[in-house]
Design an enzyme around this catalytic site. Structure first.
Site, PDB file in Angstrom:
ATOM      1  N   ARG A  52      -1.089  -7.101  18.842  1.00  0.00           N
ATOM      2  CA  ARG A  52      -1.000  -8.097  17.767  1.00  0.00           C
ATOM      3  C   ARG A  52       0.439  -8.545  17.551  1.00  0.00           C
ATOM      4  NH1 ARG A  52      -3.565  -6.717  11.969  1.00  0.00           N
ATOM      5  NH2 ARG A  52      -1.733  -5.390  11.863  1.00  0.00           N
ATOM      6  N   LYS A 151       1.284 -12.252  11.917  1.00  0.00           N
ATOM      7  CA  LYS A 151       1.832 -11.295  10.946  1.00  0.00           C
ATOM      8  C   LYS A 151       3.334 -11.565  10.869  1.00  0.00           C
ATOM      9  CE  LYS A 151       1.103  -6.509   9.594  1.00  0.00           C
ATOM     10  NZ  LYS A 151       0.675  -6.710   8.220  1.00  0.00           N
ATOM     11  N   GLU A 184      -9.381 -13.091   1.969  1.00  0.00           N
ATOM     12  CA  GLU A 184      -8.882 -11.709   2.074  1.00  0.00           C
ATOM     13  C   GLU A 184      -8.006 -11.436   0.857  1.00  0.00           C
ATOM     14  OE1 GLU A 184      -6.108 -10.911   5.262  1.00  0.00           O
ATOM     15  OE2 GLU A 184      -5.365 -12.971   5.263  1.00  0.00           O
TER      16      GLU A 184
HETATM   17  N1  PXG Z   1      -4.504  -8.907   5.448  1.00  0.00           N
HETATM   18  C1  PXG Z   1      -3.188  -9.080   5.239  1.00  0.00           C
HETATM   19  C2  PXG Z   1      -2.715 -10.375   4.707  1.00  0.00           C
HETATM   20  C3  PXG Z   1      -2.292  -8.047   5.520  1.00  0.00           C
HETATM   21  O1  PXG Z   1      -0.982  -8.243   5.335  1.00  0.00           O
HETATM   22  C4  PXG Z   1      -4.157  -6.668   6.209  1.00  0.00           C
HETATM   23  C5  PXG Z   1      -4.998  -7.747   5.914  1.00  0.00           C
HETATM   24  C6  PXG Z   1      -4.738  -5.418   6.807  1.00  0.00           C
HETATM   25  O2  PXG Z   1      -4.437  -5.347   8.184  1.00  0.00           O
HETATM   26  P1  PXG Z   1      -4.359  -3.975   8.974  1.00  0.00           P
HETATM   27  O3  PXG Z   1      -4.112  -4.360  10.383  1.00  0.00           O
HETATM   28  O4  PXG Z   1      -3.237  -3.185   8.358  1.00  0.00           O
HETATM   29  O5  PXG Z   1      -5.654  -3.309   8.789  1.00  0.00           O
HETATM   30  C7  PXG Z   1      -2.779  -6.805   5.985  1.00  0.00           C
HETATM   31  C8  PXG Z   1      -1.865  -5.644   6.217  1.00  0.00           C
HETATM   32  C9  PXG Z   1       1.328  -2.192   3.711  1.00  0.00           C
HETATM   33  C10 PXG Z   1       1.429  -3.561   4.204  1.00  0.00           C
HETATM   34  O6  PXG Z   1       2.359  -1.519   3.637  1.00  0.00           O
HETATM   35  C11 PXG Z   1       0.382  -4.086   4.906  1.00  0.00           C
HETATM   36  C12 PXG Z   1       0.485  -5.368   5.356  1.00  0.00           C
HETATM   37  C13 PXG Z   1       1.623  -6.067   5.086  1.00  0.00           C
HETATM   38  C14 PXG Z   1       2.648  -5.525   4.393  1.00  0.00           C
HETATM   39  C15 PXG Z   1       2.580  -4.240   3.949  1.00  0.00           C
HETATM   40  O7  PXG Z   1       0.204  -1.832   3.391  1.00  0.00           O
HETATM   41  N2  PXG Z   1      -0.495  -5.988   6.081  1.00  0.00           N
END
Ligand code: PXG
Length: 290
Positions: A52, A151, A184
């Site tokens: 990713r 991301k 989301e």
């Molecule tokens: N949606 C968004 C907008 C995100 O930023 C997720 C879903 C979940 O994705 P994953 O791949 O983690 O299952 C995210 C996760 C944290 C943190 O510390 C997480 C994210 C961004 C910044 C901090 O939990 N992204």
């Protein structure tokens, strides 16, 4: 404990890990990142995170100065050097230092940072009580503006929504697509359960394709649940039997109150509990050894 950070090809002490104020990651949010977990000496879904990261970088035409295998090795090395078996890992690749204009062509060398630290989880009590969330007035940005699948270091769309959550005493915030469908949360994906069928917003609604989301869909299907990626509004969400969020930091956490509507019986539900138990079991054994 003092941490050692991977920064541009070397490990440096946390206090010495400094990036230029001319870095376009800082000036413009020009860069990409990943948040990854390690459990019991194994990095959970490392390959998916690295893939990713490279996809995000490709879309913004940022050339990561390592191959995928090399990047995976560096992430493992960062955990090893810090003596971590359970970790939260942050990988950041920014455009690098340039001039004050936003032109990425003026940034010859991307900055690569890998931080491995322990995680500040949601308090365990929140898993028992469930979260209160609200809907943001800020819409998830459309893919044609800034694709949520990237991301990127520019999280202001999520942060504006999170500010509303803070103002209303909520722990997370639901964001809708431009058409008003549930998309989301600010940093988590969202699921609902109706008659033991699991529904989650489809990718075209403009969401980050979360790796926890993917794992949960997979785990749920393997356990015999029907999982549908679809389109739904807040009406369905408010009237669901269960709602839960997924993310690397949160894992799987139930929502019991949405916009002052009580979800189900107001307690974390059995489907989320079942999936969380299976997820945690899987995280202990799956994954690349550090
Ligand atoms: N949606 C968004 C907008 C995100 O930023 C997720 C879903 C979940 O994705 P994953 O791949 O983690 O299952 C995210 C996760 C944290 C943190 O510390 C997480 C994210 C961004 C910044 C901090 O939990 N992204």
């Amino acid at each position: 404990m003092s941490r050692r950070i991977f920064l541009d090809g070397a490990f440096v002490e946390k206090d010495q890990a400094r990036v230029s104020v001319f870095d376009h990651g800082y000036l413009y949010g020009d860069g990409v990142f990943e948040g990854i977990r390690a459990y019991c000496g194994r990095i959970f879904r490392l390959q998916a995170h690295v893939d990713r990261l490279f996809s995000s970088a490709k879309t913004v035409m940022l050339e990561i100065p390592y191959g995928k295998q090399e990047m995976s090795d560096l992430i493992r090395e960062t955990c090893r050097i810090n003596g971590l078996q359970d970790a939260y890992i942050r990988v950041v690749v920014s455009r690098g230092a340039g001039d004050l204009g936003l032109d990425p062509l003026k940034c010859p060398q991307p900055t690569v940072v890998i931080i491995a630290d322990t995680i500040a989880l949601y308090p365990e009590a929140l898993y028992r009580s469930g979260l209160k969330v609200c809907t943001s007035s800020i819409r998830r940005q459309r893919a044609e503006a800034l694709n949520p699948q990237i991301k990127s270091l520019n999280y202001l769309n999520s942060i504006l929504a999170k500010i509303e959550a803070n103002q209303r005493g909520c722990q997370e915030v639901v964001m809708l697509s431009e058409e008003g469908f549930v998309a989301e949360c600010s940093a988590d994906n969202i699921f609902m359960v109706r008659d033991r069928t699991i529904l989650t917003p489809a990718p075209h609604l403009g969401i980050l394709l979360g790796i926890t989301r993917d794992t949960v869909i997979d785990t749920a299907r393997a356990a015999g649940y029907e999982v549908i990626e679809t389109t739904f509004t807040r009406h369905e969400l408010w009237n669901a039997d269960e709602v839960f969020l997924t993310g690397t930091a949160a894992e799987i956490v139930s929502v019991v109150n949405i916009d002052e509507r009580i979800v189900g019986d107001g307690k974390p539900g059995p489907v989320a509990a079942d999936l969380l138990a299976q997820f945690r079991e899987r995280a202990k054994h799956d994954g690349d050894l550090i």
